[in-house]
Design a protein around this motif. Structure first.
Motif, PDB file in Angstrom:
ATOM      1  N   UNK A  19      38.111  47.845  17.734  1.00 24.23           N
ATOM      2  CA  UNK A  19      38.072  48.263  19.130  1.00 24.23           C
ATOM      3  C   UNK A  19      36.886  47.606  19.818  1.00 24.23           C
ATOM      4  N   UNK A  20      37.154  47.076  21.017  1.00 22.62           N
ATOM      5  CA  UNK A  20      36.132  46.384  21.796  1.00 22.62           C
ATOM      6  C   UNK A  20      36.040  46.984  23.192  1.00 22.62           C
ATOM      7  N   UNK A  21      34.866  46.827  23.805  1.00 18.61           N
ATOM      8  CA  UNK A  21      34.645  47.242  25.186  1.00 18.61           C
ATOM      9  C   UNK A  21      33.955  46.110  25.931  1.00 18.61           C
ATOM     10  N   UNK A  22      34.246  45.983  27.232  1.00 15.01           N
ATOM     11  CA  UNK A  22      33.574  45.004  28.081  1.00 15.01           C
ATOM     12  C   UNK A  22      33.529  45.544  29.504  1.00 15.01           C
ATOM     13  N   UNK A  23      32.560  45.075  30.274  1.00 16.69           N
ATOM     14  CA  UNK A  23      32.425  45.495  31.668  1.00 16.69           C
ATOM     15  C   UNK A  23      33.379  44.692  32.550  1.00 16.69           C
ATOM     16  N   UNK A  24      33.902  45.354  33.602  1.00 13.57           N
ATOM     17  CA  UNK A  24      34.796  44.695  34.556  1.00 13.57           C
ATOM     18  C   UNK A  24      34.148  44.662  35.936  1.00 13.57           C
ATOM     19  N   UNK A  25      34.442  43.610  36.695  1.00 17.82           N
ATOM     20  CA  UNK A  25      33.987  43.537  38.090  1.00 17.82           C
ATOM     21  C   UNK A  25      35.057  44.046  39.046  1.00 17.82           C
ATOM     22  N   UNK A  26      36.297  44.044  38.591  1.00 15.01           N
ATOM     23  CA  UNK A  26      37.427  44.606  39.331  1.00 15.01           C
ATOM     24  C   UNK A  26      38.518  44.912  38.311  1.00 15.01           C
ATOM     25  N   UNK A  27      39.619  45.508  38.708  1.00  7.80           N
ATOM     26  CA  UNK A  27      40.602  45.940  37.708  1.00  7.80           C
ATOM     27  C   UNK A  27      41.292  44.827  36.924  1.00  7.80           C
ATOM     28  N   UNK A  28      41.021  43.567  37.232  1.00  9.92           N
ATOM     29  CA  UNK A  28      41.680  42.481  36.494  1.00  9.92           C
ATOM     30  C   UNK A  28      40.694  41.466  35.911  1.00  9.92           C
ATOM     31  N   UNK A  29      39.380  41.720  36.038  1.00 12.24           N
ATOM     32  CA  UNK A  29      38.404  40.722  35.619  1.00 12.24           C
ATOM     33  C   UNK A  29      37.334  41.328  34.721  1.00 12.24           C
ATOM     34  N   UNK A  30      37.175  40.771  33.506  1.00  7.91           N
ATOM     35  CA  UNK A  30      36.090  41.120  32.596  1.00  7.91           C
ATOM     36  C   UNK A  30      34.913  40.194  32.856  1.00  7.91           C
ATOM     37  N   UNK A  31      33.700  40.758  32.932  1.00  7.77           N
ATOM     38  CA  UNK A  31      32.528  39.953  33.299  1.00  7.77           C
ATOM     39  C   UNK A  31      31.400  40.052  32.270  1.00  7.77           C
ATOM     40  N   UNK A  32      31.653  40.643  31.112  1.00 12.54           N
ATOM     41  CA  UNK A  32      30.612  40.691  30.082  1.00 12.54           C
ATOM     42  C   UNK A  32      31.202  40.230  28.758  1.00 12.54           C
ATOM     43  N   UNK A  33      30.328  40.015  27.794  1.00 15.91           N
ATOM     44  CA  UNK A  33      30.797  39.757  26.441  1.00 15.91           C
ATOM     45  C   UNK A  33      31.471  41.015  25.905  1.00 15.91           C
ATOM     46  N   UNK A  34      32.402  40.842  24.993  1.00 14.48           N
ATOM     47  CA  UNK A  34      32.996  42.010  24.353  1.00 14.48           C
ATOM     48  C   UNK A  34      32.009  42.584  23.331  1.00 14.48           C
ATOM     49  N   UNK A  35      32.045  43.891  23.180  1.00 16.68           N
ATOM     50  CA  UNK A  35      31.179  44.582  22.237  1.00 16.68           C
ATOM     51  C   UNK A  35      32.048  45.396  21.289  1.00 16.68           C
ATOM     52  N   UNK A  36      31.874  45.200  20.000  1.00 17.40           N
ATOM     53  CA  UNK A  36      32.638  45.961  19.017  1.00 17.40           C
ATOM     54  C   UNK A  36      32.104  47.392  18.935  1.00 17.40           C
ATOM     55  N   UNK A  37      32.995  48.373  19.128  1.00 20.74           N
ATOM     56  CA  UNK A  37      32.563  49.769  19.051  1.00 20.74           C
ATOM     57  C   UNK A  37      33.219  50.520  17.889  1.00 20.74           C
ATOM     58  N   UNK A  38      34.189  49.902  17.224  1.00 18.23           N
ATOM     59  CA  UNK A  38      34.776  50.542  16.044  1.00 18.23           C
ATOM     60  C   UNK A  38      35.473  49.509  15.183  1.00 18.23           C
TER      61      UNK A  38
END
Length: 466
Positions: free
Chosen positions: A178-197
């Motif tokens: 499972x990964x998480x990343x920050x979004x600037x809008x509902x269709x755009x990821x703007x950060x590196x992915x981070x593994x959370x599980x």
């Protein structure tokens, strides 16, 4: 021909029925405020969202498109108004519909026929009603690695959006993380992915490949609850796990997320492989409900159905899901749903070779069946105070040899018979067949006749669609 049996007498039943516009035969019907799981007899990866307009918007994996259902009730999802949206590609998995920043978004996974090419995509619709308007393709939702990705969902904390998904670390299916990343809008990821599980416990790694998938987020108080699916989705071991984070923590730090060492929802009470859940509330907002899929039978793998049940909360603001409720237990309808008229299958009038017989798992110990020849039928009379659209849901079973689906033919007030579909999961393993019907004021006659294969009816519930 078998005559109807009288179970209710006097004016009390009639008064209750008239209170919401349905006055069924007092000799054959009763007012009920409960139901039996299943709510959708075929499907997986359910997503149910209750909008501010009071409607539930529901979707599930259909494989070749995204289909959205719109329903006033949780128990009536299957008979809701629906629309299908073409997405292109193949293997369309686990769609979700979200309302973000004043517009509708559908997130879904697709590939080109090769699973290694599964990626996440999003559609946008600015119409007030997502069953209307135009769905605009906003393209792929991806971080800078552009690795395999499925089961994407959106977490909103304040005004900040995050994308959470199940993906591969590399280009080979070793395990799903499972990964998480920050979004600037509902269709755009703007950060590196981070593994959370990552799969680490025995119940996450007991099948290959190792699986963490289906992340869903429920916030209560200051706790972010990330409920996810683990183990092999094709096995009875499929289950739900829990990861939590404080709402004020840095969510892009792996150390902010804390995984429970044991599953919080797993096979029990004759329900196998429960997983890929979503969470919503009752129509009046007073109750919390889980919507999940499970295997139709022991070891039936990806042959799945959809159930709902209520859940509560622990003192630490984490969900207490309990165990899957037994398949033949009654469940109170979600608070705010209308009462329903119930007619037991054996209370119908029979013709031809059809007749009622005993049912060990039936609600009244009997069922309607043996609708085996062209001249066989069972019919039911329902008196309605007000004409309108109603949901007819029948607890049905099909054990026809070598036939995935059976049909009975249903006719309402002499209309041309139409197929009433019954999935095959064995006799006495009751499912649910539904149909949205128009009923007239006064007496209505619903007749079931022979279709393709064979089917049985335990009971029929009727309640307003809107």
């Amino acid at each position: 021909m078998r005559k109807q049996k009288s179970k209710w007498t006097g004016g009390l039943l009639l008064m209750l029925l008239l209170s919401w516009g349905l006055a069924g035969h007092a000799g054959a019907a009763s007012v009920q405020q409960d139901f039996y799981n299943v709510v959708i007899q075929d499907g997986a990866d359910p997503w149910a969202y209750k909008h501010t307009d009071g409607y539930y918007y529901f979707t599930k994996t259909t494989g070749n498109n995204v289909t959205i259902w719109k329903s006033r009730t949780l128990s009536g999802l299957d008979a809701g108004e629906s629309v299908s949206i073409e997405t292109g590609g193949q293997n369309i998995w686990a769609p979700e519909i979200h309302y973000l920043n004043g517009a509708w978004y559908i997130y879904y996974a697709k590939d080109d026929g090769d699973n290694a090419n599964h990626r996440m995509y999003v559609l946008e619709n600015t119409s007030q009603n997502p069953l209307q308007g135009t769905w605009q393709d906003r393209g792929q939702v991806t971080d800078n690695t552009n690795k395999w990705a499925i089961d994407g969902t959106v977490l909103q904390v304040g005004n900040q959006l995050y994308f959470i998904w199940s993906g591969w670390e590399g280009n080979v299916n070793v395990s799903q993380k499972l990964y998480i990343a920050r979004m600037s809008n509902p269709w755009t990821i703007v950060s590196d992915r981070v593994e959370i599980s990552t799969p680490e416990y025995t119940w996450e790694t007991n099948h290959n490949p190792h699986v963490n998938e289906g992340p869903q987020v429920v916030i209560r108080g200051n706790i972010i609850n990330l409920i996810y699916s683990a183990s092999g989705s094709w096995t009875n071991d499929y289950c739900l796990g829990l990861i939590t984070a404080d709402i004020n923590a840095d969510l892009l730090q792996s150390s902010s997320w804390h995984k429970r060492s044991e599953p919080i929802f797993k096979s029990a009470n004759g329900i196998y492989g429960p997983g890929h859940a979503s969470f919503t509330t009752s129509p009046d907002g007073t109750g919390d409900w889980i919507v999940y899929h499970n295997a139709k039978n022991n070891q039936s793998g990806w042959n799945r159905e959809i159930r709902i049940q209520p859940f509560t909360w622990n003192a630490d603001n984490t969900p207490n899901l309990g165990s899957p409720l037994a398949p033949n237990s009654k469940i109170p309808v979600p608070s705010g749903e209308p009462e329903r008229i119930r007619i037991e299958g054996e209370e119908g009038q029979f013709g031809g070779v059809a007749y009622a017989s005993g049912s060990p798992n039936g609600s009244g110990g009997m069922k309607a069946g043996h609708i085996d020849t062209a001249d066989s039928f069972v019919e039911y009379s329902i008196d309605i105070a007000s004409a309108g659209e109603y949901i007819l849901s029948a607890r049905t079973a099909n054990g026809t040899t070598d036939l995935a689906w059976s049909t009975l033919m249903i006719s309402v007030n002499g209309s041309d018979p139409a197929p009433f579909y019954i999935t095959n999961k064995g006799w006495e393993n009751w499912g649910l067949s539904t149909k949205r019907v128009h009923l007239q004021a006064g007496e209505n006659v619903v007749r079931f006749t022979k279709g393709n294969g064979y089917g049985e009816i335990d009971l029929i519930d009727v309640f307003p669609a809107d």
